[in-house]
Design a protein around this motif. Structure first.
Motif, mmCIF file in Angstrom:
data_model
loop_
_atom_site.group_PDB
_atom_site.id
_atom_site.type_symbol
_atom_site.label_atom_id
_atom_site.label_comp_id
_atom_site.label_asym_id
_atom_site.label_seq_id
_atom_site.Cartn_x
_atom_site.Cartn_y
_atom_site.Cartn_z
ATOM 1 N N ASP A 151 0.801 -1.227 0.000
ATOM 2 C CA ASP A 151 0.000 0.000 0.000
ATOM 3 C C ASP A 151 0.835 1.280 0.000
ATOM 4 O O ASP A 151 0.460 2.270 0.624
ATOM 5 C CB ASP A 151 -0.982 -0.009 1.178
ATOM 6 C CG ASP A 151 -2.196 0.861 0.915
ATOM 7 O OD1 ASP A 151 -2.573 1.014 -0.263
ATOM 8 O OD2 ASP A 151 -2.758 1.399 1.888
ATOM 9 N N TYR A 152 1.980 1.265 -0.710
ATOM 10 C CA TYR A 152 2.786 2.478 -0.862
ATOM 11 C C TYR A 152 2.066 3.434 -1.805
ATOM 12 O O TYR A 152 1.498 3.010 -2.815
ATOM 13 C CB TYR A 152 4.151 2.150 -1.460
ATOM 14 C CG TYR A 152 5.164 1.590 -0.483
ATOM 15 C CD1 TYR A 152 4.877 0.513 0.340
ATOM 16 C CD2 TYR A 152 6.440 2.143 -0.407
ATOM 17 C CE1 TYR A 152 5.811 -0.002 1.210
ATOM 18 C CE2 TYR A 152 7.378 1.629 0.466
ATOM 19 C CZ TYR A 152 7.055 0.551 1.265
ATOM 20 O OH TYR A 152 7.993 0.042 2.122
ATOM 21 N N ASP A 153 2.114 4.719 -1.504
ATOM 22 C CA ASP A 153 1.485 5.723 -2.367
ATOM 23 C C ASP A 153 2.141 5.774 -3.743
ATOM 24 O O ASP A 153 1.489 6.003 -4.747
ATOM 25 C CB ASP A 153 1.543 7.116 -1.730
ATOM 26 C CG ASP A 153 0.621 7.240 -0.526
ATOM 27 O OD1 ASP A 153 -0.365 6.471 -0.452
ATOM 28 O OD2 ASP A 153 0.883 8.096 0.332
ATOM 29 N N ASP A 154 3.472 5.582 -3.794
ATOM 30 C CA ASP A 154 4.218 5.671 -5.039
ATOM 31 C C ASP A 154 4.663 4.289 -5.524
ATOM 32 O O ASP A 154 5.764 4.103 -6.022
ATOM 33 C CB ASP A 154 5.428 6.586 -4.867
ATOM 34 C CG ASP A 154 6.330 6.158 -3.701
ATOM 35 O OD1 ASP A 154 5.945 5.243 -2.955
ATOM 36 O OD2 ASP A 154 7.408 6.743 -3.549
ATOM 37 N N ALA A 155 3.756 3.332 -5.413
ATOM 38 C CA ALA A 155 4.077 1.930 -5.697
ATOM 39 C C ALA A 155 4.580 1.715 -7.124
ATOM 40 O O ALA A 155 5.547 0.992 -7.337
ATOM 41 C CB ALA A 155 2.860 1.056 -5.443
ATOM 42 N N GLU A 156 3.945 2.356 -8.084
ATOM 43 C CA GLU A 156 4.342 2.160 -9.482
ATOM 44 C C GLU A 156 5.746 2.703 -9.729
ATOM 45 O O GLU A 156 6.572 2.056 -10.359
ATOM 46 C CB GLU A 156 3.337 2.834 -10.413
ATOM 47 C CG GLU A 156 3.524 2.455 -11.863
ATOM 48 C CD GLU A 156 2.394 2.948 -12.732
ATOM 49 O OE1 GLU A 156 2.683 3.695 -13.677
ATOM 50 O OE2 GLU A 156 1.233 2.575 -12.464
ATOM 51 N N GLU A 157 6.032 3.886 -9.198
ATOM 52 C CA GLU A 157 7.366 4.473 -9.348
ATOM 53 C C GLU A 157 8.420 3.600 -8.673
ATOM 54 O O GLU A 157 9.503 3.375 -9.224
ATOM 55 C CB GLU A 157 7.403 5.879 -8.750
ATOM 56 C CG GLU A 157 8.772 6.524 -8.821
ATOM 57 C CD GLU A 157 8.838 7.877 -8.130
ATOM 58 O OE1 GLU A 157 9.945 8.418 -8.065
ATOM 59 O OE2 GLU A 157 7.805 8.385 -7.661
ATOM 60 N N MET A 158 8.106 3.087 -7.499
ATOM 61 C CA MET A 158 9.060 2.235 -6.784
ATOM 62 C C MET A 158 9.312 0.933 -7.547
ATOM 63 O O MET A 158 10.442 0.451 -7.607
ATOM 64 C CB MET A 158 8.550 1.944 -5.373
ATOM 65 C CG MET A 158 8.464 3.174 -4.480
ATOM 66 S SD MET A 158 10.048 3.961 -4.180
ATOM 67 C CE MET A 158 10.774 2.764 -3.078
ATOM 68 N N GLN A 159 8.284 0.374 -8.164
ATOM 69 C CA GLN A 159 8.445 -0.849 -8.957
ATOM 70 C C GLN A 159 9.350 -0.593 -10.158
ATOM 71 O O GLN A 159 10.226 -1.406 -10.472
ATOM 72 C CB GLN A 159 7.083 -1.375 -9.413
ATOM 73 C CG GLN A 159 7.149 -2.654 -10.221
ATOM 74 C CD GLN A 159 7.529 -3.857 -9.402
ATOM 75 O OE1 GLN A 159 7.411 -3.859 -8.183
ATOM 76 N NE2 GLN A 159 7.991 -4.900 -10.056
ATOM 77 N N VAL A 160 9.163 0.535 -10.827
ATOM 78 C CA VAL A 160 10.007 0.895 -11.966
ATOM 79 C C VAL A 160 11.458 1.033 -11.511
ATOM 80 O O VAL A 160 12.379 0.487 -12.125
ATOM 81 C CB VAL A 160 9.512 2.198 -12.641
ATOM 82 C CG1 VAL A 160 10.543 2.749 -13.616
ATOM 83 C CG2 VAL A 160 8.178 1.957 -13.344
ATOM 84 N N LYS A 161 11.672 1.745 -10.412
ATOM 85 C CA LYS A 161 13.031 1.932 -9.903
ATOM 86 C C LYS A 161 13.657 0.597 -9.495
ATOM 87 O O LYS A 161 14.849 0.377 -9.706
ATOM 88 C CB LYS A 161 13.036 2.902 -8.718
ATOM 89 C CG LYS A 161 12.819 4.348 -9.134
ATOM 90 C CD LYS A 161 12.903 5.244 -7.919
ATOM 91 C CE LYS A 161 12.814 6.705 -8.274
ATOM 92 N NZ LYS A 161 13.014 7.553 -7.093
#
Length: 106
Positions: free
Chosen positions: A16-26
């Motif tokens: 439930d991270y707010d920036d989950a998509e960005e973190m997955q890309v990184k």
């Protein structure tokens, strides 16, 4: 009996991270950077010079601590490691009003 729940494929979204998509890309980019460094048999110190980044910051990135590193810097790292990076923008195939970002390696 232990209940098992299938993940979404994005651990950050599951947590439930707010920036989950960005973190997955990184995470994908950092993994690829680490693979290339290993394949080239570079030490972290050698790789840090190639990537123009302090060795402690590189070490953190490779261990998943990349909140302070931009996607642009990670793409630059791939370029410095001899990789071409292509960015493709296309219409979302989903019915939602927002698109998504994903990393595909060729």
């Amino acid at each position: 009996m232990t209940e098992v729940e299938e993940g979404s494929g994005n651990v950050y979204a599951d947590l439930d991270y707010d920036d989950a998509e960005e973190m997955q890309v990184k995470a994908c980019l950092a993994t690829k950077i680490g693979e290339i460094i290993k394949h080239r048999h570079l030490t972290q110190s050698q790789a840090a010079i190639v990537l123009a980044m302090p060795q402690p910051k590189l070490s953190g990135m490779l261990r998943g601590q990349f909140r302070g590193i931009s996607e642009a810097k990670m793409l630059d790292c791939l370029n410095r490691l001899g990789r071409d990076v292509q960015i493709l923008v296309s219409k979302s195939s989903r019915q939602q009003s927002t698109g998504r970002t994903r990393v595909v390696f060729g």
